[in-house]
Design a protein around this motif. Structure first.
Motif, PDB file in Angstrom:
ATOM      1  N   SER A 135       0.825  -1.215   0.000  1.00 54.32           N
ATOM      2  CA  SER A 135       0.000   0.000   0.000  1.00 54.32           C
ATOM      3  C   SER A 135       0.857   1.262   0.000  1.00 54.32           C
ATOM      4  O   SER A 135       0.516   2.253  -0.655  1.00 54.32           O
ATOM      5  CB  SER A 135      -0.953  -0.004   1.202  1.00 54.32           C
ATOM      6  OG  SER A 135      -1.759  -1.164   1.157  1.00 54.32           O
ATOM      7  N   ASP A 145      -4.554  -2.416  -5.609  1.00 62.45           N
ATOM      8  CA  ASP A 145      -3.764  -2.807  -4.431  1.00 62.45           C
ATOM      9  C   ASP A 145      -4.387  -4.086  -3.865  1.00 62.45           C
ATOM     10  O   ASP A 145      -5.575  -4.116  -3.538  1.00 62.45           O
ATOM     11  CB  ASP A 145      -3.807  -1.676  -3.389  1.00 62.45           C
ATOM     12  CG  ASP A 145      -2.875  -1.934  -2.214  1.00 62.45           C
ATOM     13  OD1 ASP A 145      -1.872  -2.648  -2.389  1.00 62.45           O
ATOM     14  OD2 ASP A 145      -3.149  -1.404  -1.121  1.00 62.45           O
ATOM     15  N   ASP A 180      -8.270  -4.834  -0.609  1.00 67.18           N
ATOM     16  CA  ASP A 180      -8.103  -5.223   0.787  1.00 67.18           C
ATOM     17  C   ASP A 180      -9.251  -4.630   1.591  1.00 67.18           C
ATOM     18  O   ASP A 180      -9.094  -3.637   2.304  1.00 67.18           O
ATOM     19  CB  ASP A 180      -6.744  -4.699   1.300  1.00 67.18           C
ATOM     20  CG  ASP A 180      -6.343  -5.357   2.607  1.00 67.18           C
ATOM     21  OD1 ASP A 180      -7.180  -6.072   3.187  1.00 67.18           O
ATOM     22  OD2 ASP A 180      -5.195  -5.147   3.043  1.00 67.18           O
ATOM     23  N   SER A 184      -6.186  -0.173   3.609  1.00 66.85           N
ATOM     24  CA  SER A 184      -5.077   0.752   3.908  1.00 66.85           C
ATOM     25  C   SER A 184      -4.929   1.849   2.860  1.00 66.85           C
ATOM     26  O   SER A 184      -4.736   3.010   3.211  1.00 66.85           O
ATOM     27  CB  SER A 184      -3.758   0.000   4.004  1.00 66.85           C
ATOM     28  OG  SER A 184      -3.831  -0.993   4.957  1.00 66.85           O
TER      29      SER A 184
HETATM   30 MG   LIG Z   1      -1.839  -3.100   2.102  1.00 68.57          MG
END
Ligand SMILES: [Mg+2]
Ligand SMILES: Nc1ncnc2c1ncn2[C@@H]1O[C@H](COP(=O)(O)OP(=O)(O)OP(=O)(O)O)[C@@H](O)[C@H]1O
Length: 284
Positions: free
Chosen positions: A23, A114, A46, A51
């Protein structure tokens, strides 16, 4: 230079190991690209930790508080399907993911995805649409294990890891669906200058690994406190000196590192850009 309107370049930041710097790296890539006027959409897979989405939310809050005009992309959080049996969930995940990416292709230069630090159906789907796959690994043999088991004396590869097998499958999938290729880049993260011996060993092992698992290996980022400190403000090294934060020598060294990272990634159009967008302050 911002280019097409129909097909974005997909950057996936992934590995199945938690806390390796996905991240943090993703955030720096996003802001670097936005600073050069590229249109970028962010997908955070995620959905538990979020994050990257939280990093961007902090950025928005910081910009509002300090009346700064910071570039902030659209961010989409895609959660795993929880409905019905496994087949049903896989079907739903695939549909949700494909629909979203198809939509984002229409008006993005780049889509950055991500991934979480675990294996999941959504992460697999992301790997199979990657043009550039970036895998940050912490500078240790524990993290190298993520790619393959290596002989402790010769560093010769003994067995590919499940993650490398997964990337191999993703590459096959890309080749079959649109004859595309995945530029797989392994970057070292949190490299310490204090342990030169370990640094050298990991380097030698990665060189050996490259012969068997086909990836590009780049230098990546050093271990720096500054990377940990920027999250609550939603800032990146690329934002200095456009903020009210004090610039230290550590900032300057880290900013150089990010510039080198961006150049090493070799993203389309990156090295051709001449005019760099200047961040300006809102008038109070
Ligand atoms: Mg992450
Ligand atoms: N180069 C670095 N120097 C110092 N700290 C770093 C560096 N890169 C990342 N970190 C710190 O390491 C921690 C994990 O980083 P990050 O959240 O980016 O990893 P991740 O791979 O996304 O984790 P997850 O798998 O949980 O999503 C964070 O506290 C981050 O600030």
């Amino acid at each position: 230079m911002p280019k097409n309107k129909n097909k974005a370049h997909v950057i996936v930041v992934g590995n199945e190991k938690g806390g390796s710097g996905k991240s943090t790296t993703a955030m720096h890539i996003v802001v670097s690209l936005m600073k050069r006027n590229f249109n970028i959409s962010v997908v955070d897979l995620d959905s538990r930790q979020k994050s990257l989405a939280r990093y961007l939310e902090n950025r928005l809050n910081y910009a509002e508080k300090h009346k700064l005009q910071l570039s902030i992309p659209d961010v989409y959080i895609l959660s795993k399907s929880q409905e019905g049996d496994i087949d049903n969930m896989m079907f739903e995940d695939t549909k949700n993911f494909t629909d979203l990416i198809e939509e984002l292709h229409k008006d993005s230069d780049f889509i950055l995805i991500d991934c979480p630090g675990t294996d999941s159906n959504l992460a697999r789907l992301a790997h199979s649409v990657a043009d550039t796959l970036i895998t940050p690994i912490n500078d240790s043999f524990v993290d190298l294990d993520l790619l393959a088991t290596v002989n402790s004396d010769t560093y010769k590869v003994e067995k590919l890891s499940l993650y490398s097998e997964m990337v191999w499958d993703a590459r096959k999938h890309r080749a079959m669906t649109d004859r595309g290729t995945i530029d797989w880049i392994v970057m070292r993260n949190r490299v310490s200058n204090l342990d030169a011996k370990n640094k050298r060993r990991v380097h030698d092992a990665l060189k050996e690994l490259q012969k068997r698992v086909s990836f590009r290996y780049i230098q990546g980022l050093a271990e720096r406190v500054i990377y940990r400190e920027l999250f609550p403000k939603g800032l990146t090294l690329v934002d200095f000196p456009d903020t009210e934060e004090k610039v230290t020598l550590s900032h300057i060294a880290a900013r150089q590192e990010i510039r080198r990272l961006m150049s090493d990634l070799g993203l389309p159009g990156w090295n051709e850009v001449k005019g760099v967008k200047a961040e300006t302050r809102f008038s109070a």
